[in-house]
Design a protein around this motif. Structure first.
Motif, short mmCIF file in Angstrom:
data_model
loop_
_atom_site.label_atom_id
_atom_site.label_comp_id
_atom_site.label_asym_id
_atom_site.label_seq_id
_atom_site.Cartn_x
_atom_site.Cartn_y
_atom_site.Cartn_z
N LEU A 107 42.88 36.79 45.59
CA LEU A 107 43.60 37.99 45.32
C LEU A 107 44.56 37.70 44.10
N GLY A 108 44.85 38.96 43.64
CA GLY A 108 45.72 39.02 42.47
C GLY A 108 47.24 39.30 43.06
N LYS A 154 31.54 38.79 44.45
CA LYS A 154 31.14 40.27 44.35
C LYS A 154 32.43 40.71 44.48
N ASN A 155 32.67 41.93 43.73
CA ASN A 155 34.03 42.83 43.88
C ASN A 155 33.24 44.19 43.46
N ILE A 172 37.20 33.88 38.67
CA ILE A 172 38.50 33.65 39.47
C ILE A 172 39.86 33.69 38.92
N ALA A 173 40.13 33.14 37.47
CA ALA A 173 41.11 33.40 36.74
C ALA A 173 41.43 34.78 36.36
N LYS A 174 40.56 35.86 36.22
CA LYS A 174 40.62 37.16 35.92
C LYS A 174 41.44 37.84 36.91
N VAL A 175 40.83 37.49 38.35
CA VAL A 175 41.32 38.19 39.67
C VAL A 175 42.90 37.67 39.73
N GLU A 181 47.01 42.26 38.58
CA GLU A 181 48.02 42.78 39.79
C GLU A 181 47.49 43.31 41.01
N SER A 182 46.29 43.46 41.30
CA SER A 182 45.99 44.05 42.75
C SER A 182 44.32 43.53 42.76
N ASP A 183 43.57 43.07 41.93
CA ASP A 183 42.18 42.86 42.03
C ASP A 183 41.89 41.84 43.16
#
Length: 345
Positions: free
Chosen positions: A101-102, A166-167, A200-203, A207-209
């Motif tokens: 989670l972000g 996945k998302n 993982i780092a991106k998420v 803020e809310s990904d």
């Protein structure tokens, strides 16, 4: 602004790596088309007396050896849970999921606007400078090396970890040979783990990904071999109760989500004793005081000013920490989540 005006007595962070329970199945390494849920089995065993006696008992045995014989003749009767593969099964399959989670820049609860503002500024600076790259690389490494198997990892001939991510915008899959990745350090470079870490780092930096990781691990342990679900903590077993109670969910042997989560956050190589060649220490789980319960030791103490609160109280108010590794540790603790309020008295 004086520090007394910048104190959050109510402060909490939701965890950003949310792990499910792990479910255990049996199959064959060369034919994985069928996986069968593993069930717990109850055994009644007649053990021997092997506990350490009190000094008074030892002295009594020295005077009269027959007393020891009488003790040994007393059966140590036990009822225990166990779990094993079937007669034709040679492979354990462990399945679980992790939701990333972000939103790390905002506490889930904070009763001081000044503190919230200074913390958010520090967190945004960390994201801009570090981008969660190092933490994500280590989380990905602990998935690839199958640290989450715990005792099931010992003595396995082969271990294969399959991961699907996945998302709303991505769907990727990777397969790892766990023995190609060390559990003692995070020095290995691998294109596939780098790809997983990048997601993982991106998420985490968002803020809310969110990102859902589905993990399926195959462990070649041998036909009919015992496997190890989580053990339940039962404070009052009662007379004649089981001496070992294992965890299952609706009849399927399982591992606690807390145990799997502990393995994923075993990334702390920044504590002082890790660099001491005499200790031969490995990574420990991210904890505010570096607590390792099975060793009965805290590796990060307030006395040495290496604990989370010493770093966090200064960093969250805008002070720069002396080492970037300490910032990694602070942010990893916030990813872990928890209640970190400070007394305003």
């Amino acid at each position: 602004m004086a520090r007394k005006d910048n104190v959050a007595s109510v402060l909490a962070f939701e965890k950003k790596l949310v792990t499910s329970d792990g479910y255990m199945f049996g199959t064959q390494w060369d034919n994985r088309t069928q996986i069968v849920p593993l069930a717990l089995q109850e055994k009644s065993v007649r053990g021997t007396i092997s506990n350490r006696f009190k000094k008074s008992d030892v002295q009594s045995f020295e005077k009269d050896p027959t007393k020891l014989n009488a003790k040994v003749e007393s059966a140590n009767l036990q009822r225990v849970d166990s779990c094993a593969l079937g007669l034709e099964q040679d492979t354990l399959n462990l399945q679980f999921s992790v939701k990333v989670l972000g939103g790390i820049t905002q506490p889930s609860a904070c009763n001081n606007a000044l503190f919230k503002q200074s913390y958010s500024a520090a967190a945004n600076t960390y994201i801009a400078e570090q981008g969660f790259t190092e933490l994500a690389r280590r989380y990905a490494g602990n998935i690839a090396n199958a640290r989450f198997l715990w005792r099931n990892r010992v003595g396995a001939e082969q271990i294969e970890v399959q991961v699907k991510a996945k998302n709303n915008s991505i769907e990727q899959a990777w397969t790892f040979d766990a023995y190609q990745f060390s559990t003692k350090n995070f020095d290995s470079n691998n294109e596939q783990t780098d790809q997983l870490a990048a997601q993982i780092a991106k998420v985490l930096a968002s803020e809310s990904d969110f990102l859902l990781l589905e993990v399926s691990c195959f462990v070649l342990v041998g036909k009919a071999q015992e496997v190890y679900p989580s053990e339940e903590l039962v404070l009052d077993k009662g007379k004649g109760g089981k001496s070992k109670i294992l965890y299952d969910v609706k009849g399927i042997a399982a591992m606690h989500s807390q145990k799997l989560g502990n393995a994923l956050r075993t990334i702390d190589t920044w504590y002082p004793e890790f660099s001491d060649p005499e200790t031969n220490a490995g990574p420990i789980a991210i904890e505010p005081y570096g607590a390792v319960t099975n060793l009965g030791k805290a590796y990060r103490t307030p006395k040495d000013k290496q604990d989370f609160y010493t770093f966090f109280d200064n960093w969250a108010r805008g002070e720069k920490l002396s080492r970037v590794e300490d910032e990694h540790y602070v942010m990893a603790t916030l990813v872990r989540g928890g209640v970190f309020g400070e007394s305003d008295k």
